[in-house]
Design a protein around this motif. Sequence first.
Motif, PDB file in Angstrom:
ATOM      1  N   ASP A 146       0.843  -1.191   0.000  1.00  0.00           N
ATOM      2  CA  ASP A 146       0.000   0.000   0.000  1.00  0.00           C
ATOM      3  C   ASP A 146       0.881   1.245   0.000  1.00  0.00           C
ATOM      4  OD1 ASP A 146      -2.693   1.361   0.464  1.00  0.00           O
ATOM      5  OD2 ASP A 146      -1.543   2.055   2.206  1.00  0.00           O
ATOM      6  N   THR A 147       0.667   2.125  -0.980  1.00  0.00           N
ATOM      7  CA  THR A 147       1.500   3.321  -1.120  1.00  0.00           C
ATOM      8  C   THR A 147       1.350   4.258   0.068  1.00  0.00           C
ATOM      9  OG1 THR A 147       1.204   3.181  -3.522  1.00  0.00           O
ATOM     10  CG2 THR A 147       2.140   5.204  -2.660  1.00  0.00           C
ATOM     11  N   GLU A 148       0.128   4.419   0.566  1.00  0.00           N
ATOM     12  CA  GLU A 148      -0.107   5.306   1.698  1.00  0.00           C
ATOM     13  C   GLU A 148       0.654   4.832   2.925  1.00  0.00           C
ATOM     14  OE1 GLU A 148      -1.655   8.257   4.312  1.00  0.00           O
ATOM     15  OE2 GLU A 148      -1.443   8.170   2.132  1.00  0.00           O
ATOM     16  N   THR A 149       0.653   3.522   3.160  1.00  0.00           N
ATOM     17  CA  THR A 149       1.376   2.982   4.304  1.00  0.00           C
ATOM     18  C   THR A 149       2.880   3.205   4.160  1.00  0.00           C
ATOM     19  OG1 THR A 149      -0.316   1.292   4.675  1.00  0.00           O
ATOM     20  CG2 THR A 149       1.840   0.897   5.647  1.00  0.00           C
ATOM     21  N   ALA A 150       3.383   3.003   2.951  1.00  0.00           N
ATOM     22  CA  ALA A 150       4.807   3.233   2.704  1.00  0.00           C
ATOM     23  C   ALA A 150       5.153   4.704   2.905  1.00  0.00           C
ATOM     24  CB  ALA A 150       5.172   2.781   1.290  1.00  0.00           C
ATOM     25  N   PHE A 151       4.280   5.585   2.444  1.00  0.00           N
ATOM     26  CA  PHE A 151       4.501   7.021   2.620  1.00  0.00           C
ATOM     27  C   PHE A 151       4.554   7.380   4.106  1.00  0.00           C
ATOM     28  CE2 PHE A 151       2.299  11.094   3.464  1.00  0.00           C
ATOM     29  CZ  PHE A 151       3.256  11.962   2.975  1.00  0.00           C
ATOM     30  N   ARG A 152       3.613   6.860   4.871  1.00  0.00           N
ATOM     31  CA  ARG A 152       3.601   7.157   6.300  1.00  0.00           C
ATOM     32  C   ARG A 152       4.861   6.639   6.984  1.00  0.00           C
ATOM     33  NH1 ARG A 152      -2.586   5.697   8.271  1.00  0.00           N
ATOM     34  NH2 ARG A 152      -3.669   7.244   6.980  1.00  0.00           N
ATOM     35  N   SER A 153       5.326   5.484   6.577  1.00  0.00           N
ATOM     36  CA  SER A 153       6.553   4.932   7.157  1.00  0.00           C
ATOM     37  C   SER A 153       7.735   5.849   6.888  1.00  0.00           C
ATOM     38  CB  SER A 153       6.833   3.538   6.573  1.00  0.00           C
ATOM     39  OG  SER A 153       5.814   2.627   6.910  1.00  0.00           O
ATOM     40  N   PHE A 154       7.821   6.324   5.653  1.00  0.00           N
ATOM     41  CA  PHE A 154       8.936   7.195   5.290  1.00  0.00           C
ATOM     42  C   PHE A 154       8.884   8.506   6.072  1.00  0.00           C
ATOM     43  CE2 PHE A 154      10.888  10.401   2.411  1.00  0.00           C
ATOM     44  CZ  PHE A 154      12.178   9.899   2.428  1.00  0.00           C
ATOM     45  N   ILE A 155       7.702   9.119   6.118  1.00  0.00           N
ATOM     46  CA  ILE A 155       7.553  10.377   6.844  1.00  0.00           C
ATOM     47  C   ILE A 155       7.866  10.190   8.330  1.00  0.00           C
ATOM     48  CG2 ILE A 155       5.835  12.042   7.652  1.00  0.00           C
ATOM     49  CD1 ILE A 155       6.862  12.592   4.856  1.00  0.00           C
ATOM     50  N   GLY A 156       7.451   9.066   8.881  1.00  0.00           N
ATOM     51  CA  GLY A 156       7.735   8.799  10.285  1.00  0.00           C
ATOM     52  C   GLY A 156       9.231   8.678  10.557  1.00  0.00           C
ATOM     53  N   LEU A 157       9.943   8.027   9.645  1.00  0.00           N
ATOM     54  CA  LEU A 157      11.386   7.879   9.806  1.00  0.00           C
ATOM     55  C   LEU A 157      12.096   9.226   9.684  1.00  0.00           C
ATOM     56  CD1 LEU A 157      11.907   4.637   7.684  1.00  0.00           C
ATOM     57  CD2 LEU A 157      12.242   4.850  10.159  1.00  0.00           C
ATOM     58  N   VAL A 158      11.597  10.069   8.811  1.00  0.00           N
ATOM     59  CA  VAL A 158      12.223  11.376   8.612  1.00  0.00           C
ATOM     60  C   VAL A 158      11.914  12.319   9.770  1.00  0.00           C
ATOM     61  CG1 VAL A 158      12.349  13.421   7.133  1.00  0.00           C
ATOM     62  CG2 VAL A 158      12.110  11.158   6.090  1.00  0.00           C
ATOM     63  N   GLY A 159      10.640  12.431  10.121  1.00  0.00           N
ATOM     64  CA  GLY A 159      10.220  13.417  11.111  1.00  0.00           C
ATOM     65  C   GLY A 159      10.489  13.033  12.544  1.00  0.00           C
ATOM     66  N   ARG A 160      10.403  11.722  12.831  1.00  0.00           N
ATOM     67  CA  ARG A 160      10.571  11.239  14.199  1.00  0.00           C
ATOM     68  C   ARG A 160       9.714  12.077  15.159  1.00  0.00           C
ATOM     69  NH1 ARG A 160      16.323  12.163  15.149  1.00  0.00           N
ATOM     70  NH2 ARG A 160      16.056  13.757  13.549  1.00  0.00           N
ATOM     71  N   ASP A 161      10.298  12.629  16.206  1.00  0.00           N
ATOM     72  CA  ASP A 161       9.516  13.444  17.150  1.00  0.00           C
ATOM     73  C   ASP A 161       9.815  14.931  17.009  1.00  0.00           C
ATOM     74  OD1 ASP A 161      12.083  13.463  18.125  1.00  0.00           O
ATOM     75  OD2 ASP A 161      11.543  13.105  20.210  1.00  0.00           O
ATOM     76  N   VAL A 162      10.458  15.304  15.904  1.00  0.00           N
ATOM     77  CA  VAL A 162      10.916  16.685  15.744  1.00  0.00           C
ATOM     78  C   VAL A 162       9.764  17.678  15.791  1.00  0.00           C
ATOM     79  CG1 VAL A 162      11.936  18.322  14.107  1.00  0.00           C
ATOM     80  CG2 VAL A 162      13.024  16.108  14.512  1.00  0.00           C
ATOM     81  N   GLN A 163       8.705  17.429  15.002  1.00  0.00           N
ATOM     82  CA  GLN A 163       7.632  18.407  14.891  1.00  0.00           C
ATOM     83  C   GLN A 163       6.896  18.600  16.208  1.00  0.00           C
ATOM     84  OE1 GLN A 163       4.513  17.616  11.954  1.00  0.00           O
ATOM     85  NE2 GLN A 163       4.680  19.743  11.300  1.00  0.00           N
ATOM     86  N   ILE A 164       6.549  17.517  16.885  1.00  0.00           N
ATOM     87  CA  ILE A 164       5.806  17.658  18.134  1.00  0.00           C
ATOM     88  C   ILE A 164       6.646  18.355  19.198  1.00  0.00           C
ATOM     89  CG2 ILE A 164       6.465  15.364  19.000  1.00  0.00           C
ATOM     90  CD1 ILE A 164       3.127  17.219  19.545  1.00  0.00           C
ATOM     91  N   ARG A 165       7.954  18.088  19.220  1.00  0.00           N
ATOM     92  CA  ARG A 165       8.823  18.764  20.182  1.00  0.00           C
ATOM     93  C   ARG A 165       8.846  20.272  19.928  1.00  0.00           C
ATOM     94  NH1 ARG A 165      14.480  15.738  20.053  1.00  0.00           N
ATOM     95  NH2 ARG A 165      15.015  17.539  21.399  1.00  0.00           N
ATOM     96  N   LEU A 166       8.931  20.644  18.667  1.00  0.00           N
ATOM     97  CA  LEU A 166       8.965  22.067  18.328  1.00  0.00           C
ATOM     98  C   LEU A 166       7.634  22.743  18.642  1.00  0.00           C
ATOM     99  CD1 LEU A 166      10.908  21.852  14.956  1.00  0.00           C
ATOM    100  CD2 LEU A 166      11.733  22.875  17.086  1.00  0.00           C
ATOM    101  N   LEU A 167       6.526  22.058  18.344  1.00  0.00           N
ATOM    102  CA  LEU A 167       5.217  22.635  18.631  1.00  0.00           C
ATOM    103  C   LEU A 167       5.004  22.843  20.120  1.00  0.00           C
ATOM    104  CD1 LEU A 167       2.964  20.658  16.126  1.00  0.00           C
ATOM    105  CD2 LEU A 167       3.541  23.082  16.031  1.00  0.00           C
ATOM    106  N   LEU A 168       5.639  21.996  20.929  1.00  0.00           N
ATOM    107  CA  LEU A 168       5.494  22.106  22.382  1.00  0.00           C
ATOM    108  C   LEU A 168       6.522  23.037  22.996  1.00  0.00           C
ATOM    109  CD1 LEU A 168       4.701  18.385  23.284  1.00  0.00           C
ATOM    110  CD2 LEU A 168       3.127  20.326  23.268  1.00  0.00           C
TER     111      LEU A 168
END
Length: 220
Positions: free
Chosen positions: A158-180
């Motif tokens: 599934d392309t969507e699942t693969a996309f989410r996996s890639f984004i998760g590996l790239v972003g990790r917890d960076v965005q939520i840490r910055l938002l907080l």
Amino acid sequence: MTMPAEPHEETLTARQQAVLDAVLALMVEQGGELTMNAVARRASCSKESLYKWFGDRDGLLTATVRWQASKVRAGNYDRTRLDATALHDSLTRFASNWLGVISSPTSIALNRFAIARADTGGGKLGAIMLANGRFAIGDRLKPVLDAGREAGLIDFDDTETAFRSFIGLVGRDVQIRLLLGDRLALTQAEIARDAARATDQFLTLYGTATTVPEHHTANA
């Protein structure tokens, strides 16, 4: 009010781009409610021009989100000649662009603004950001993933699942840490390193038996 066709990032004039940059600057500096008057003053243009170009406040916010999201691009590649190196380079460039954008003060301000309005009856901005940010970015990367699968370089159901996996590996917890409010500052070198590492990890997960990442990053 009849809304004009929303300008795409490719068709925005330099003047319109300057207006959208003014919106982003106001969000970073002030947050909270944005008014057409404030934007007109900051951008040194008339409210009439804003309405003509963007329709109304939601149209202006939509164009702003799209303008920010347009900075995320996948690398150029020839779908008919895609090899492991070209796929790695395209994914790494996308990862680097996306990580740089989401960790920027402008994206942090946009996301905080949308989150703050979600529980106050102003949740439309959240839908705007999803449609023109996250989903639009997915539409840019998924063809690269599909091309990699067609070339036999990666394999997934599934392309969507693969996309989410890639984004998760790239972003990790960076965005939520910055938002907080975490004062996390990523240098260009760190972004490049993290992007390459995430791409290697993704290809380790989804690469075919004949696909070996040609770029190996340090386990930093």
